[in-house]
Design an enzyme around this catalytic site. Structure first.
Site, PDB file in Angstrom:
ATOM      1  N   ASP A  63       0.866  -1.173   0.000  1.00  0.00           N
ATOM      2  CA  ASP A  63       0.000   0.000   0.000  1.00  0.00           C
ATOM      3  C   ASP A  63       0.904   1.224   0.000  1.00  0.00           C
ATOM      4  O   ASP A  63       1.843   1.315   0.795  1.00  0.00           O
ATOM      5  CB  ASP A  63      -0.958   0.008   1.187  1.00  0.00           C
ATOM      6  CG  ASP A  63      -2.128   0.927   0.910  1.00  0.00           C
ATOM      7  OD1 ASP A  63      -2.612   0.949  -0.246  1.00  0.00           O
ATOM      8  OD2 ASP A  63      -2.551   1.658   1.825  1.00  0.00           O
ATOM      9  N   HIS A 170      10.490   5.039  -2.948  1.00  0.00           N
ATOM     10  CA  HIS A 170       9.817   4.497  -1.759  1.00  0.00           C
ATOM     11  C   HIS A 170       9.642   2.985  -1.895  1.00  0.00           C
ATOM     12  O   HIS A 170       9.851   2.217  -0.970  1.00  0.00           O
ATOM     13  CB  HIS A 170       8.462   5.191  -1.558  1.00  0.00           C
ATOM     14  CG  HIS A 170       7.583   5.211  -2.787  1.00  0.00           C
ATOM     15  ND1 HIS A 170       8.049   5.593  -4.016  1.00  0.00           N
ATOM     16  CD2 HIS A 170       6.279   4.868  -2.980  1.00  0.00           C
ATOM     17  CE1 HIS A 170       7.072   5.495  -4.901  1.00  0.00           C
ATOM     18  NE2 HIS A 170       5.985   5.061  -4.287  1.00  0.00           N
TER      19      HIS A 170
HETATM   20  P1  ITT Z   1      -3.009  -2.054  -5.543  1.00  0.00           P
HETATM   21  O1  ITT Z   1      -3.634  -1.563  -4.261  1.00  0.00           O
HETATM   22  O2  ITT Z   1      -3.859  -3.005  -6.328  1.00  0.00           O
HETATM   23  O3  ITT Z   1      -1.614  -2.577  -5.326  1.00  0.00           O
HETATM   24  P2  ITT Z   1      -3.160   0.754  -6.298  1.00  0.00           P
HETATM   25  O4  ITT Z   1      -2.824   1.470  -7.572  1.00  0.00           O
HETATM   26  O5  ITT Z   1      -4.536   0.909  -5.730  1.00  0.00           O
HETATM   27  O6  ITT Z   1      -2.802  -0.788  -6.526  1.00  0.00           O
HETATM   28  P3  ITT Z   1      -2.016   1.825  -3.813  1.00  0.00           P
HETATM   29  O7  ITT Z   1      -3.336   1.790  -3.159  1.00  0.00           O
HETATM   30  O8  ITT Z   1      -0.845   1.250  -3.087  1.00  0.00           O
HETATM   31  O9  ITT Z   1      -2.054   1.139  -5.254  1.00  0.00           O
HETATM   32  O10 ITT Z   1      -1.536   3.267  -4.208  1.00  0.00           O
HETATM   33  C1  ITT Z   1      -2.333   4.377  -4.118  1.00  0.00           C
HETATM   34  C2  ITT Z   1      -2.044   5.345  -5.198  1.00  0.00           C
HETATM   35  O11 ITT Z   1      -0.866   6.093  -4.897  1.00  0.00           O
HETATM   36  C3  ITT Z   1      -1.797   4.780  -6.589  1.00  0.00           C
HETATM   37  O12 ITT Z   1      -2.979   4.440  -7.242  1.00  0.00           O
HETATM   38  C4  ITT Z   1      -1.103   5.985  -7.234  1.00  0.00           C
HETATM   39  O13 ITT Z   1      -2.075   6.945  -7.597  1.00  0.00           O
HETATM   40  C5  ITT Z   1      -0.261   6.522  -6.077  1.00  0.00           C
HETATM   41  N1  ITT Z   1       1.098   5.969  -6.128  1.00  0.00           N
HETATM   42  C6  ITT Z   1       1.590   4.936  -5.401  1.00  0.00           C
HETATM   43  N2  ITT Z   1       2.860   4.681  -5.733  1.00  0.00           N
HETATM   44  C7  ITT Z   1       3.182   5.564  -6.701  1.00  0.00           C
HETATM   45  C8  ITT Z   1       4.332   5.796  -7.471  1.00  0.00           C
HETATM   46  O14 ITT Z   1       5.417   5.053  -7.351  1.00  0.00           O
HETATM   47  N3  ITT Z   1       4.305   6.777  -8.369  1.00  0.00           N
HETATM   48  C9  ITT Z   1       3.211   7.539  -8.540  1.00  0.00           C
HETATM   49  N4  ITT Z   1       2.076   7.383  -7.863  1.00  0.00           N
HETATM   50  C10 ITT Z   1       2.053   6.392  -6.953  1.00  0.00           C
END
Ligand code: ITT
Length: 185
Positions: A63, A170
């Site tokens: 997450d 990260h």
């Molecule tokens: P899963 O939960 O299925 O893994 P998700 O896209 O919903 O996929 P997260 O809830 O972990 O992933 O992430 C929340 C959001 O944060 C993600 O949809 C992006 O908009 C942003 N985010 C996370 N990591 C990022 C990154 O490396 N670069 C840019 N945006 C990122």
């Protein structure tokens, strides 16, 4: 082999490269688990527990989110929703009165949850410091990458190749912390 549960292909591509360095094979399954409302740590723990019970094998989930200091940590755990709704242009608008770079400080945070059928979930944290840029720059990466500026590189994540982002992101930090622990156990 490690099974990574996610619906985000960009995460898979980044993670694959990191695991390759340690010769660990990565399998990807999109299980579509419902995220509990809570901190990144809560979501990673409960997601890992749910997926490993469902599949009856060891899994990792991740997450992640963008935390902007001036906006009291927004979008944080709402990152996915905010990206889909107001998007990068919306974030830039919210930030438009903050001219001083120190008022544009932001962090990407990532929490890996690992769980096996015989154990309670473990979590591994990673973060990276940066600033919200004043405009979108670059077309690499995904979501907030094009507005996340890293001073040492004088580039946004959107201007870094996957390989470059993977040097210090990260996700790299949380995955490395997990892999260190995993290889020792
Ligand atoms: P899963 O939960 O299925 O893994 P998700 O896209 O919903 O996929 P997260 O809830 O972990 O992933 O992430 C929340 C959001 O944060 C993600 O949809 C992006 O908009 C942003 N985010 C996370 N990591 C990022 C990154 O490396 N670069 C840019 N945006 C990122």
């Amino acid at each position: 082999m490690i099974t990574f549960i996610t619906g985000n292909q960009h995460k898979v591509k980044e993670a694959e490269k990191i695991f390759q360095k340690f010769n660990i094979e990565l399998e990807h399954i999109d299980l579509g688990y419902t995220e509990v409302q809570g901190t990144l740590e809560d979501v990673a723990k409960s997601g890992a527990k749910y997926a490993c019970e469902k599949l009856n094998k060891p899994v990792i989930v991740e997450d992640a989110g963008l935390f902007i200091k001036t906006l009291k940590g927004f979008p944080g755990t709402y990152s996915s929703y905010v990206q889909e709704t107001i998007g990068n242009q919306g974030i830039l608008k919210l930030m438009k009165d903050f001219i001083n770079p120190k008022d544009r400080y932001a962090e990407f945070r990532s929490v890996i949850g690992y769980c096996t059928p015989n154990s309670e979930p473990e979590i591994f944290l990673g973060s990276v410091k940066g600033q919200i840029s004043t405009e979108e720059r670059g077309s690499y990466g995904f979501a907030f990458d094009s507005i996340f500026y890293v001073e040492e590189k004088d580039k946004t994540f959107g201007e870094l190749t996957r390989e470059e982002k993977n040097q210090f992101s990260h996700r790299k930090n949380s995955l490395n912390s997990f892999i260190d622990w995993y290889l020792k156990k």
